[in-house]
Design a protein around this motif. Structure first.
Motif, PDB file in Angstrom:
ATOM      1  N   ASP A   1       2.254   2.470   6.428  1.00 22.40           N
ATOM      2  CA  ASP A   1       0.955   3.118   6.290  1.00 22.40           C
ATOM      3  C   ASP A   1       0.187   3.147   7.602  1.00 22.40           C
ATOM      4  O   ASP A   1      -1.007   3.470   7.610  1.00 22.40           O
ATOM      5  CB  ASP A   1       0.131   2.481   5.153  1.00 22.40           C
TER       6      ASP A   1
ATOM      7  N   PHE B   1      11.338   7.781   5.195  1.00 25.18           N
ATOM      8  CA  PHE B   1      10.386   8.519   4.356  1.00 25.18           C
ATOM      9  C   PHE B   1      10.936   9.882   3.951  1.00 25.18           C
ATOM     10  O   PHE B   1      10.651  10.373   2.867  1.00 25.18           O
ATOM     11  CB  PHE B   1       9.031   8.664   5.059  1.00 25.18           C
ATOM     12  N   SER B   2      11.719  10.472   4.833  1.00 27.25           N
ATOM     13  CA  SER B   2      12.248  11.802   4.495  1.00 27.25           C
ATOM     14  C   SER B   2      13.310  11.728   3.398  1.00 27.25           C
ATOM     15  O   SER B   2      13.716  12.745   2.845  1.00 27.25           O
ATOM     16  CB  SER B   2      12.813  12.479   5.747  1.00 27.25           C
ATOM     17  N   LEU B   3      13.769  10.513   3.057  1.00 23.85           N
ATOM     18  CA  LEU B   3      14.791  10.358   2.012  1.00 23.85           C
ATOM     19  C   LEU B   3      14.204  10.364   0.603  1.00 23.85           C
ATOM     20  O   LEU B   3      14.958  10.377  -0.374  1.00 23.85           O
ATOM     21  CB  LEU B   3      15.538   9.028   2.203  1.00 23.85           C
ATOM     22  N   SER B   4      12.883  10.329   0.489  1.00 28.59           N
ATOM     23  CA  SER B   4      12.241  10.236  -0.837  1.00 28.59           C
ATOM     24  C   SER B   4      12.738   9.031  -1.622  1.00 28.59           C
ATOM     25  O   SER B   4      13.295   9.154  -2.704  1.00 28.59           O
ATOM     26  CB  SER B   4      12.488  11.508  -1.651  1.00 28.59           C
ATOM     27  N   VAL B   5      12.525   7.854  -1.075  1.00 32.13           N
ATOM     28  CA  VAL B   5      12.964   6.632  -1.766  1.00 32.13           C
ATOM     29  C   VAL B   5      11.774   5.789  -2.236  1.00 32.13           C
ATOM     30  O   VAL B   5      11.962   4.726  -2.799  1.00 32.13           O
ATOM     31  CB  VAL B   5      13.890   5.777  -0.875  1.00 32.13           C
ATOM     32  N   ASN B   6      10.561   6.285  -1.991  1.00 32.02           N
ATOM     33  CA  ASN B   6       9.350   5.631  -2.487  1.00 32.02           C
ATOM     34  C   ASN B   6       9.348   4.108  -2.287  1.00 32.02           C
ATOM     35  O   ASN B   6       9.221   3.340  -3.246  1.00 32.02           O
ATOM     36  CB  ASN B   6       9.194   5.972  -3.983  1.00 32.02           C
ATOM     37  N   PRO B   7       9.454   3.665  -1.047  1.00 31.66           N
ATOM     38  CA  PRO B   7       9.512   2.220  -0.798  1.00 31.66           C
ATOM     39  C   PRO B   7       8.189   1.527  -1.140  1.00 31.66           C
ATOM     40  O   PRO B   7       7.126   2.143  -1.058  1.00 31.66           O
ATOM     41  CB  PRO B   7       9.771   2.133   0.707  1.00 31.66           C
TER      42      PRO B   7
ATOM     43  N   SER C   1       4.688  14.473  10.262  1.00 30.10           N
ATOM     44  CA  SER C   1       5.017  13.136  10.767  1.00 30.10           C
ATOM     45  C   SER C   1       4.075  12.082  10.178  1.00 30.10           C
ATOM     46  O   SER C   1       4.459  10.939   9.999  1.00 30.10           O
ATOM     47  CB  SER C   1       5.004  13.094  12.290  1.00 30.10           C
ATOM     48  N   SER C   2       2.842  12.493   9.883  1.00 26.60           N
ATOM     49  CA  SER C   2       1.906  11.551   9.263  1.00 26.60           C
ATOM     50  C   SER C   2       1.668  11.877   7.791  1.00 26.60           C
ATOM     51  O   SER C   2       0.880  11.203   7.141  1.00 26.60           O
ATOM     52  CB  SER C   2       0.577  11.543  10.027  1.00 26.60           C
TER      53      SER C   2
ATOM     54  N   LYS D   1      -6.482  10.997   9.642  1.00 27.72           N
ATOM     55  CA  LYS D   1      -5.120  11.127   9.067  1.00 27.72           C
ATOM     56  C   LYS D   1      -4.547   9.740   8.800  1.00 27.72           C
ATOM     57  O   LYS D   1      -3.420   9.436   9.185  1.00 27.72           O
ATOM     58  CB  LYS D   1      -4.219  11.863  10.049  1.00 27.72           C
ATOM     59  N   ILE D   2      -5.356   8.894   8.207  1.00 25.49           N
ATOM     60  CA  ILE D   2      -4.871   7.521   8.013  1.00 25.49           C
ATOM     61  C   ILE D   2      -4.868   7.144   6.537  1.00 25.49           C
ATOM     62  O   ILE D   2      -5.718   7.548   5.760  1.00 25.49           O
ATOM     63  CB  ILE D   2      -5.670   6.499   8.837  1.00 25.49           C
ATOM     64  N   VAL D   3      -3.856   6.368   6.191  1.00 22.92           N
ATOM     65  CA  VAL D   3      -3.620   5.998   4.802  1.00 22.92           C
ATOM     66  C   VAL D   3      -4.566   4.889   4.369  1.00 22.92           C
ATOM     67  O   VAL D   3      -5.097   4.894   3.262  1.00 22.92           O
ATOM     68  CB  VAL D   3      -2.158   5.516   4.642  1.00 22.92           C
TER      69      VAL D   3
ATOM     70  N   HIS E   1       2.102  -3.234   8.782  1.00 17.86           N
ATOM     71  CA  HIS E   1       2.437  -2.294   7.733  1.00 17.86           C
ATOM     72  C   HIS E   1       2.764  -0.933   8.344  1.00 17.86           C
ATOM     73  O   HIS E   1       1.967  -0.010   8.331  1.00 17.86           O
ATOM     74  CB  HIS E   1       1.280  -2.217   6.749  1.00 17.86           C
TER      75      HIS E   1
ATOM     76  N   THR F   1       0.810  -1.221   0.000  1.00 20.17           N
ATOM     77  CA  THR F   1       0.000   0.000   0.000  1.00 20.17           C
ATOM     78  C   THR F   1       0.845   1.274   0.000  1.00 20.17           C
ATOM     79  O   THR F   1       0.475   2.258  -0.634  1.00 20.17           O
ATOM     80  CB  THR F   1      -0.948   0.016   1.215  1.00 20.17           C
TER      81      THR F   1
ATOM     82  N   PRO G   1      -2.504   7.215  12.373  1.00 16.57           N
ATOM     83  CA  PRO G   1      -1.621   8.095  11.598  1.00 16.57           C
ATOM     84  C   PRO G   1      -0.181   7.593  11.739  1.00 16.57           C
ATOM     85  O   PRO G   1       0.209   7.162  12.841  1.00 16.57           O
ATOM     86  CB  PRO G   1      -1.802   9.461  12.266  1.00 16.57           C
ATOM     87  N   THR G   2       0.584   7.641  10.663  1.00 19.28           N
ATOM     88  CA  THR G   2       1.932   7.067  10.729  1.00 19.28           C
ATOM     89  C   THR G   2       2.766   7.723  11.839  1.00 19.28           C
ATOM     90  O   THR G   2       3.589   7.062  12.460  1.00 19.28           O
ATOM     91  CB  THR G   2       2.673   7.180   9.376  1.00 19.28           C
ATOM     92  N   GLY G   3       2.521   8.993  12.106  1.00 17.39           N
ATOM     93  CA  GLY G   3       3.256   9.684  13.164  1.00 17.39           C
ATOM     94  C   GLY G   3       2.884   9.207  14.560  1.00 17.39           C
ATOM     95  O   GLY G   3       3.509   9.617  15.547  1.00 17.39           O
TER      96      GLY G   3
ATOM     97  N   ALA H   1      21.645   4.761   1.628  1.00 10.52           N
ATOM     98  CA  ALA H   1      21.033   5.850   2.412  1.00 10.52           C
ATOM     99  C   ALA H   1      20.037   5.301   3.433  1.00 10.52           C
ATOM    100  O   ALA H   1      19.957   5.777   4.573  1.00 10.52           O
ATOM    101  CB  ALA H   1      20.346   6.841   1.477  1.00 10.52           C
TER     102      ALA H   1
ATOM    103  N   GLU I   1       5.639  12.138  -1.583  1.00 10.96           N
ATOM    104  CA  GLU I   1       7.000  12.583  -1.886  1.00 10.96           C
ATOM    105  C   GLU I   1       7.040  13.524  -3.077  1.00 10.96           C
ATOM    106  O   GLU I   1       6.328  13.318  -4.049  1.00 10.96           O
ATOM    107  CB  GLU I   1       7.855  11.375  -2.261  1.00 10.96           C
TER     108      GLU I   1
END
Lengths: 463, 463
Positions: A383, A245-251, B107-108, B186-188, A380, A158, A353-355, A302, B219
Motif C-alpha cells: 500500500d 499485483f498484476s496476477l490478481s491474487v488479492n494478497p 502502476s499505483s 494517489k495513496i492507499v 507495507h 490494509t 503512490p505504490t508506483g 505464480a 482487481e
C-alpha cells in the motif's frame, strides 16, 4: 491560550467526579504516562484520570472546560508521534479501564466496544463467533481500538482489508464543549450521519473523546500461506510487487524488510534467517473456505515465478502454522529489534503512490549515503506505506530535523504524505504545516474551534 | 438568509467568467435541471452554468459569494432526494462538461477524474487496463463520480466491495468562501490529511464543490454466477441470507426483490420471470483468477442448499453471460419499472442492521396493511439497505408524511438510519432533524458555517 494549573482543589474535584482510585497524581505511578513509543519524548502529566464509564468521561470534560486545563486522551500508549503525551500539561485521560467488549452481534456482524479494548482482544473475541476483525497494526496486542480510531490506523493487512476507517460504523463521543454526541450504528451503509464519524476518525483526540465505538466484522479466511522472496538488490522488490499485483491474487500482506532490518531482527530474536544477506519481500495469502487447495498452490506458484522473474534469489513457502508463527514473530519484533540493536533516531511512516515506492527507496538510500546516517527500511510495500528508520543512538537535533525534512520532501515530491498510519501528533507537526495544503489546514483549524473552542482536547498536536 | 436575484448584469458577469456558451438562461433548456429522479419535485433555476475547468468553478464560486446567490451543484441528476435542485433559486452548477478521465495510473492503481465523469465510464476505462472500479449504484450509467462522492453512494456491490467512501483517495475542491483546497492523493493509506476528505464525502454539495477526484482501483474478478432463490414467504429470505453469510462465501451482491417488484419489472421489460408468484433472493458471486471451477461450483451448491433449507421453492443458477445480462437488466430496471407500471409515491432507502431486516420487512407489511397503501420492496439485503416504495399515482401530502414518518420510525427503532446511500437532500430533511442526534446536527451546522459562511453551496438541503 493560557491553561490553569492542576491545583489540589481541582484534583479533589476530579476525584469526586471519577472516584478516588481513578485519579493518579503520584509521580512514579504517572511515569509511564509521560512517554509513548516515540524515541526521547517525556512529558509528565499533572494528573492521570482513568474513568470507568461514559458518564465519568462526560463529567471530566465538562470540568476541564470550566476549569480550563488540557485533557490528553491515551489508549495503549503505542503512538510513535507523541500523540498521547500531555505536552501542555493538564491531565492524561487513559481509557485503560474502559476496555469492555459490550456486544458481539453475530446476526448483524457488528461489535460494540468501549474505546480501551485492545485491538487483538477484539479479534480474538470475533474468532469465538467465527468472525474476523482484520485491521492489524504491528502493536495489535497493546494498542486500543480507540487509539486506532483516533489515528485511522492501518497495519499490514490494509492491502486486502483496508484500515480502521473502513470498519468504523458508529460512535458515541464527547466534544470539547463537554457535549455528548453520537453517529452511525450497527449499519454497513450510511448516507445519513457518517460525515462527522469519518471526520473525527483520524483526528488524534483533538475533536472529541470516544466513549463507545461500533465496528463491522467480516468473514474469517480459513487457509494461509507466507511466501518469502529474498532479493540481493532491494530496488528490484517494488517491481516484483507490481508483477504480483498484476496476477490478481488479492494478497493480504505485501511487506518489505531490508537487509539491515532483518539483521536487527536476527540479533534481537536469536532466530536464524535464511538469505540473511538479502532484503526480503514477504507476501501473505489468505483464502476463503471454497478456494481449493490446488488453486491456492497454483497461486503460490505464480507468485513465486513472478519473484524469480524479477530477481529473487529463491522463493520460500511457509504454509505450516509453526513456520508462519516464526515469520510473524520476526515481523512483529521489528520495532523493538531496531530500537534495541541499532538504536532508532526516528522512524517515519511515509506513504507514497505504490508506483513510486522504488523511487522512494532510492531517495532514502541517497539520503543515507549523503549524510552518513544508516537506515533500516521496512513496511507495507503493497500500500506504499514505508517505514524508514534512521538508526543510531544519538544525533544532533538539527541533523534530525534536516533528515526528516529531506525524507518528507522526497515523499511529498513523489505525491506522497507524511504518514500512512501513525498520524501527525507532536513529532510531525512542523512538517504538517510545511507540506500540507495551507487551505486544508485553515479549514481543519476552523473545524477544531467548533468542536473544542477552549482547546482542551489534546492541545499542541497536529497543528 | 436573503439571497440576491439573478439579474441580467449578473448573468453577463457569469458569461464573462465561464464563457457565453456555458451559461444557460433559456427556460426550455433549463427544464431538465429543475427535476431529478425524485417524484414530483420541480424547482426552476435562475441560470445553469456548465463550467469546463477548475478555474471557472473557482471564479464562479467567488462571484456567487460576492453577489450572494446560491449555487446548487449537479452531477447526473439521478438523485432521489431532490439533492441537485435549486430550492432557494440561484444557479445550478452542472458538471456535465467536466467529464474527463484525466489519468489511469496503472502502476499505483489510481484514477484521476473530473467530477462529471459517469461512474460506469470510469469502470469501463479501468477495464481496459485490467482494473476494476467496483462501486455499482443502480444509476451506474447516468450518475457521476462527483455525485457519488457527494452522497457517499453505495449500490449493490457494497457487501463485498464497500462504498464510494472506501475508494476515495484524493480531492481538489472549492469551499463556500471561494477558496481552493486539496487533500489526499494517489495513496492507499493516509493518516495525514484524510479527515476533511472524508468529511466532505457525503456532504451533498453543502461544504465544497469538487473540481478533481482521485479514486483507488482494484482487481477485477474473472468469473461470475448469479443464484436466484424464489421464496413464497418473503419473511424467510433474511434467514436465508444469514445462513449464506455463515458459509463464508464472500458474495458480491445479496439482493431482495419482492413479488410486487418482480411483477412491475415483468410488465415493464416484457421478460418472462420464473416463479413470478414468489419473492426472490438474488446472490451474485465473483471469483478471483485462481479460484478453481470446482470450488466455485461447491460454493454455489452450498448456497443453494442454504436457500432450500430456509424455504426456497427452487434454486436457479445463471452462469452464462446471456443469463446474467437478463438478470441484471431486470434488476436495473426496477426504479423505472415501479414508476411506470405501479407509480411511486415515494421510495426510501432506509438502512438497518442486517440482523433486523426481517423485522423491518414485517413492519413495512404492517404499515401497508394498516394504511391500505401498497408497497414494492427490494434492495440490498446483504448490507441492510432496503428500498421501500409506496406505490400509486397520487396520495395526499399529509398521508405521504405520515407514511414516511412511520417508516423512518420503524427503521430508527431497529437501530437503523434514514438513508443508506441516497442521502438526505430535500426530501428527508425534516426527518433528519427529527431522528438524528441533535448534538450531531448542531456540530454539523457549525462545520457548515466554517466551510460556507454565506450559505451559498446547495442551501436548503440536509438541515
Amino acid at each position: 491560550m493560557m491553561y490553569r494549573k492542576m491545583t489540589e482543589k481541582r484534583i479533589k474535584s476530579l476525584k469526586s467526579i471519577a472516584s478516588e482510585n481513578n485519579v493518579i497524581t503520584n509521580v512514579s505511578d504517572m511515569e509511564k504516562y509521560a512517554t509513548d513509543e516515540s524515541p526521547s519524548l517525556n512529558y509528565m502529566p499533572d494528573a492521570v484520570i482513568t474513568p470507568e464509564n461514559q458518564q465519568q468521561v462526560l463529567e471530566i470534560v465538562k470540568y476541564a472546560v470550566s476549569e480550563k486545563f488540557p485533557l490528553t486522551p491515551r489508549g495503549g500508549g503505542t503512538s510513535l508521534t507523541g500523540g498521547p503525551l500531555p505536552v501542555l500539561g493538564g491531565a492524561v485521560l487513559s481509557f485503560e479501564k474502559m476496555n469492555k467488549i459490550i456486544d458481539i452481534d453475530t446476526s448483524s456482524r457488528m461489535a460494540v466496544l468501549q474505546p480501551g479494548v485492545i485491538t487483538g482482544d477484539l479479534d480474538r473475541e470475533a474468532l469465538k463467533h467465527g468472525l474476523f476483525y482484520p485491521v492489524n497494526p504491528a502493536s495489535l496486542d497493546s494498542c486500543t481500538i480507540g487509539g486506532n480510531t483516533a489515528t485511522a490506523a492501518g497495519g499490514a493487512n490494509t492491502v486486502r482489508y483496508g484500515t480502521t476507517r473502513n470498519y468504523l460504523a458508529g460512535m458515541r463521543a464527547v466534544d470539547g464543549s463537554g457535549r455528548q454526541w453520537e453517529a452511525g450504528g450497527k449499519i454497513v451503509k450510511n448516507s445519513t450521519d457518517q460525515q462527522l464519524l469519518q471526520l473525527v476518525a483520524g483526528s488524534e483526540g483533538t475533536l472529541s473523546l470516544f466513549t463507545s465505538l461500533i465496528f463491522r466484522l467480516t468473514e474469517r479466511p480459513v487457509k494461509s500461506a507466507w511466501i518469502i522472496a529474498p532479493f540481493k538488490d532491494i530496488n528490484n522488490i517494488p517491481d516484483a510487487a507490481a508483477k504480483i499485483f498484476s496476477l490478481s491474487v488479492n494478497p493480504t500482506m505485501v511487506e518489505l524488510m531490508d537487509r539491515r532490518t532483518l539483521d536487527c531482527c536476527r540479533r534481537y530474536t536469536g532466530e536464524t534467517i535464511e538469505f540473511e544477506n538479502c532484503s526480503h519481500l514477504l507476501i501473505r495469502l489468505d483464502s476463503e473456505k471454497y478456494f481449493s487447495s490446488s488453486g491456492f498452490q497454483d497461486m503460490i506458484f505464480a507468485i513465486g515465478q513472478a519473484c524469480l522473474a524479477t530477481g529473487a534469489e529463491d522463493v520460500l513457502i511457509a504454509d505450516t502454522a509453526a513456520q508462519q508463527e516464526k515469520i510473524w514473530k520476526l515481523r512483529s519484533s521489528i520495532h523493538d529489534a531496531i530500537k534495541e540493536t541499532c538504536g532508532s533516531i526516528f522512524e517515519e511512516d511515509v506513504a507514497v503512490p505504490t508506483g513510486q515506492v522504488r523511487q522512494l527507496l532510492l531517495e532514502a538510500q541517497e539520503l543515507s549515503a549523503s549524510t552518513g546516517f544508516k537506515t533500516a527500511v521496512y513496511g507495507h510495500l503493497g500500500d506504499g506505506n514505508i517505514h524508514i528508520n534512521f538508526t543510531g543512538r544519538d544525533a544532533p537535533p538539527q541533523k534530525v530535523r534536516e533528515l526528516k525534512r529531506r525524507l518528507f520532501e522526497s515523499a511529498v515530491k513523489l505525491g506522497g504524505k507524511l504518514s500512512g498510519e501513525h498520524g501527525i501528533g507532536l513529532t510531525k507537526k512542523d512538517y504538517f504545516s510545511r507540506y500540507i495544503d495551507s487551505a486544508y489546514i485553515r479549514l481543519l483549524k476552523k473545524v477544531k474551534k467548533q468542536f473544542d473552542p477552549g482547546n482542551i482536547l489534546n492541545p499542541g498536536k497536529i497543528f
